[in-house]
Motif scaffolding. Sequence first.
Motif, PDB file in Angstrom:
ATOM      1  N   GLU A  14      45.878  24.176  32.233  1.00 39.34           N
ATOM      2  CA  GLU A  14      47.119  24.949  32.164  1.00 39.34           C
ATOM      3  C   GLU A  14      46.841  26.448  32.072  1.00 39.34           C
ATOM      4  OE1 GLU A  14      51.085  25.283  32.576  1.00 39.34           O
ATOM      5  OE2 GLU A  14      49.938  23.424  32.670  1.00 39.34           O
ATOM      6  N   VAL A  15      45.860  26.825  31.253  1.00 39.31           N
ATOM      7  CA  VAL A  15      45.512  28.241  31.119  1.00 39.31           C
ATOM      8  C   VAL A  15      44.953  28.769  32.436  1.00 39.31           C
ATOM      9  CG1 VAL A  15      43.940  29.859  29.962  1.00 39.31           C
ATOM     10  CG2 VAL A  15      45.198  28.182  28.620  1.00 39.31           C
ATOM     11  N   GLU A  18      47.943  29.335  34.837  1.00 42.77           N
ATOM     12  CA  GLU A  18      48.771  30.486  34.464  1.00 42.77           C
ATOM     13  C   GLU A  18      48.008  31.803  34.596  1.00 42.77           C
ATOM     14  OE1 GLU A  18      51.992  30.587  34.006  1.00 42.77           O
ATOM     15  OE2 GLU A  18      52.082  28.424  34.302  1.00 42.77           O
ATOM     16  N   THR A  84      54.238  32.180  28.780  1.00 47.14           N
ATOM     17  CA  THR A  84      54.356  31.072  29.727  1.00 47.14           C
ATOM     18  C   THR A  84      53.775  29.753  29.222  1.00 47.14           C
ATOM     19  OG1 THR A  84      52.332  31.797  30.823  1.00 47.14           O
ATOM     20  CG2 THR A  84      54.406  32.554  31.763  1.00 47.14           C
ATOM     21  N   VAL A  85      52.729  29.818  28.386  1.00 41.48           N
ATOM     22  CA  VAL A  85      52.088  28.602  27.894  1.00 41.48           C
ATOM     23  C   VAL A  85      52.419  28.448  26.416  1.00 41.48           C
ATOM     24  CG1 VAL A  85      49.905  27.397  27.563  1.00 41.48           C
ATOM     25  CG2 VAL A  85      50.206  28.857  29.541  1.00 41.48           C
TER      26      VAL A  85
END
Length: 123
Positions: A14-15, A18, A84-85
């Motif tokens: 995920e990181v 993003e 965002t995360v």
Amino acid sequence: MRKNSIKNTRVNTEVLKELSKILREGIKDPRVAPFTSVVAVEVAPDLKTCKAYISVLGDEKAQEDTVKGLQSAEGYIRRELARTVNMRNTPEIKFILDQSIEYGVNMSRMIDEVTKDLKDGEE
């Protein structure tokens, strides 16, 4: 070193996604090369630190300038990542220049030269 857990692998993915998006759309620093990509991300299990391996298309000066530009924009990048995360902690990001792609291209070029020389020797 312990094996990555499923949670850590998901966080890394995920990181990475993003961070790639932020670099592609949000960075306005002229030092950051337009063809900069995030190759891999390693977020520590405590979510405090993050190593982001980046690849830059260009010469050594462009690579150094890109790393400096990203380090100076780290606050902005962390803020966007936090927005965002959804994580307990937003990690402190350390940008590391990854030259494995460049190394692979150079090795491929050398292999092509050797095989060409071998073919020329057979004829």
